[in-house]
Design an enzyme around this catalytic site. Sequence first.
Site, PDB file in Angstrom:
ATOM      1  N   HIS A  27       0.789  -1.003  -0.058  1.00  0.00           N
ATOM      2  CA  HIS A  27       0.033  -0.043   0.035  1.00  0.00           C
ATOM      3  C   HIS A  27       0.681   1.144  -0.005  1.00  0.00           C
ATOM      4  CE1 HIS A  27      -4.017   1.642   0.474  1.00  0.00           C
ATOM      5  NE2 HIS A  27      -3.460   2.573   0.929  1.00  0.00           N
ATOM      6  N   HIS A  29       1.337   5.208  -2.620  1.00  0.00           N
ATOM      7  CA  HIS A  29       0.786   6.058  -3.355  1.00  0.00           C
ATOM      8  C   HIS A  29       1.924   6.775  -4.220  1.00  0.00           C
ATOM      9  CE1 HIS A  29      -3.200   5.390  -1.530  1.00  0.00           C
ATOM     10  NE2 HIS A  29      -2.730   5.892  -0.379  1.00  0.00           N
ATOM     11  N   THR A  73      -6.796   9.636  -4.840  1.00  0.00           N
ATOM     12  CA  THR A  73      -8.157  10.631  -5.382  1.00  0.00           C
ATOM     13  C   THR A  73      -7.533  11.771  -5.581  1.00  0.00           C
ATOM     14  OG1 THR A  73      -8.100  11.280  -2.900  1.00  0.00           O
ATOM     15  CG2 THR A  73      -9.533   9.458  -3.832  1.00  0.00           C
ATOM     16  N   ARG A 120     -10.134   0.198  -6.459  1.00  0.00           N
ATOM     17  CA  ARG A 120     -10.411   0.852  -4.988  1.00  0.00           C
ATOM     18  C   ARG A 120     -11.550   1.726  -4.880  1.00  0.00           C
ATOM     19  NH1 ARG A 120      -6.812   4.772  -1.203  1.00  0.00           N
ATOM     20  NH2 ARG A 120      -7.010   3.633   0.785  1.00  0.00           N
ATOM     21  N   HIS A 177      -6.326  -0.806   5.949  1.00  0.00           N
ATOM     22  CA  HIS A 177      -6.104  -0.013   7.157  1.00  0.00           C
ATOM     23  C   HIS A 177      -6.690  -0.520   8.409  1.00  0.00           C
ATOM     24  CE1 HIS A 177      -3.700   2.413   4.595  1.00  0.00           C
ATOM     25  NE2 HIS A 177      -4.572   3.334   4.265  1.00  0.00           N
ATOM     26  N   ASP A 244       2.030   2.570   3.421  1.00  0.00           N
ATOM     27  CA  ASP A 244       1.003   3.726   3.055  1.00  0.00           C
ATOM     28  C   ASP A 244       1.684   4.996   2.987  1.00  0.00           C
ATOM     29  OD1 ASP A 244      -1.554   4.781   2.607  1.00  0.00           O
ATOM     30  OD2 ASP A 244      -1.708   5.757   4.673  1.00  0.00           O
ATOM     31  N   ASN A 249      -2.437  13.417   4.368  1.00  0.00           N
ATOM     32  CA  ASN A 249      -3.748  13.824   5.290  1.00  0.00           C
ATOM     33  C   ASN A 249      -3.218  13.415   6.802  1.00  0.00           C
ATOM     34  OD1 ASN A 249      -5.301  15.013   3.128  1.00  0.00           O
ATOM     35  ND2 ASN A 249      -5.596  12.800   2.580  1.00  0.00           N
TER      36      ASN A 249
END
Length: 289
Positions: A27, A29, A73, A120, A177, A244, A249
């Site tokens: 996981h 990004h 996103t 996802r 998560h 992650d 955020n």
Amino acid sequence: MAEPRPSFLASPSRPKLKLPAGACDTHVHVFGPSRVFPFAEGRPFTPADAPKDKLFALHAMLGVERCVIVQSTCHGFDNRVVADAIAAKNGDYCGVALVSPAVDDAGLERLDSQGFCGVRFNFMSHLGTGTAIEDAIALTPRLAKLGWHLQVHFEAALIDELAPFLKRSAVPVVIDHMGRVDASLGIDQPAFKRLLELMRDARFRVKVSGSERISRKASPWPDAVPFARKLVAEFGDRCFWGSDWPHPNLAVIPDDGALVDLLAEIAPSERQRQALLVDNPKRFYRFGR
């Protein structure tokens, strides 16, 4: 307007724990660089660039050899940023896409050819209004034709509402998560009990990632450990781990070396870590294509 602050450490610590050969980070990004891969209009957040070369360097330092990159996103349905990173790694990295439920078969087949193996959907208020769960589940028979899976990221409060729909999925379901439970509420909380109930269905997998997200304490996030450890102990053949990176955020940037070292508590034995980091992802994800 000021440039966004990076969400990852420039020099994370080198972990004390040595990862097994073939270890996979399931996981992460990648963000931008925005001059090459622009961020989407109407995105819920604007990150600082976190491009593939920074990710590759981090993995080389940590001892990670394989990876699953999850479309963010902030890039919307334009999955090119992930496809570009996958292409640079010659089959050792694969991807999970973001798509509209109305995506056509040609679009899915194109993503499949680029190394994607799942879709996802987010059910998180901070990421904006997303796809209805009914529409996500309706897409799964088409994912099944490609041998893909469904990945879901949801607020813990929604697990009772989502669970009946997720059980109708035509493909395996990966829960992000640890279901975003609140670690301060303890392992007997209803949301975690519901997650354990879902995991008793062999079609479900869970990522014991996000300790820094579910924790209500500072690093090394001790209140999150019992949740991850219980999942690994009970469902050791259907758990994955992810860093992650680059940690969007979050108010406090976690140290990736500390996240790796936490694996010694989450999966205390070498046998557990071999399954979590190597065997499970190798069996489930489509590397080497």
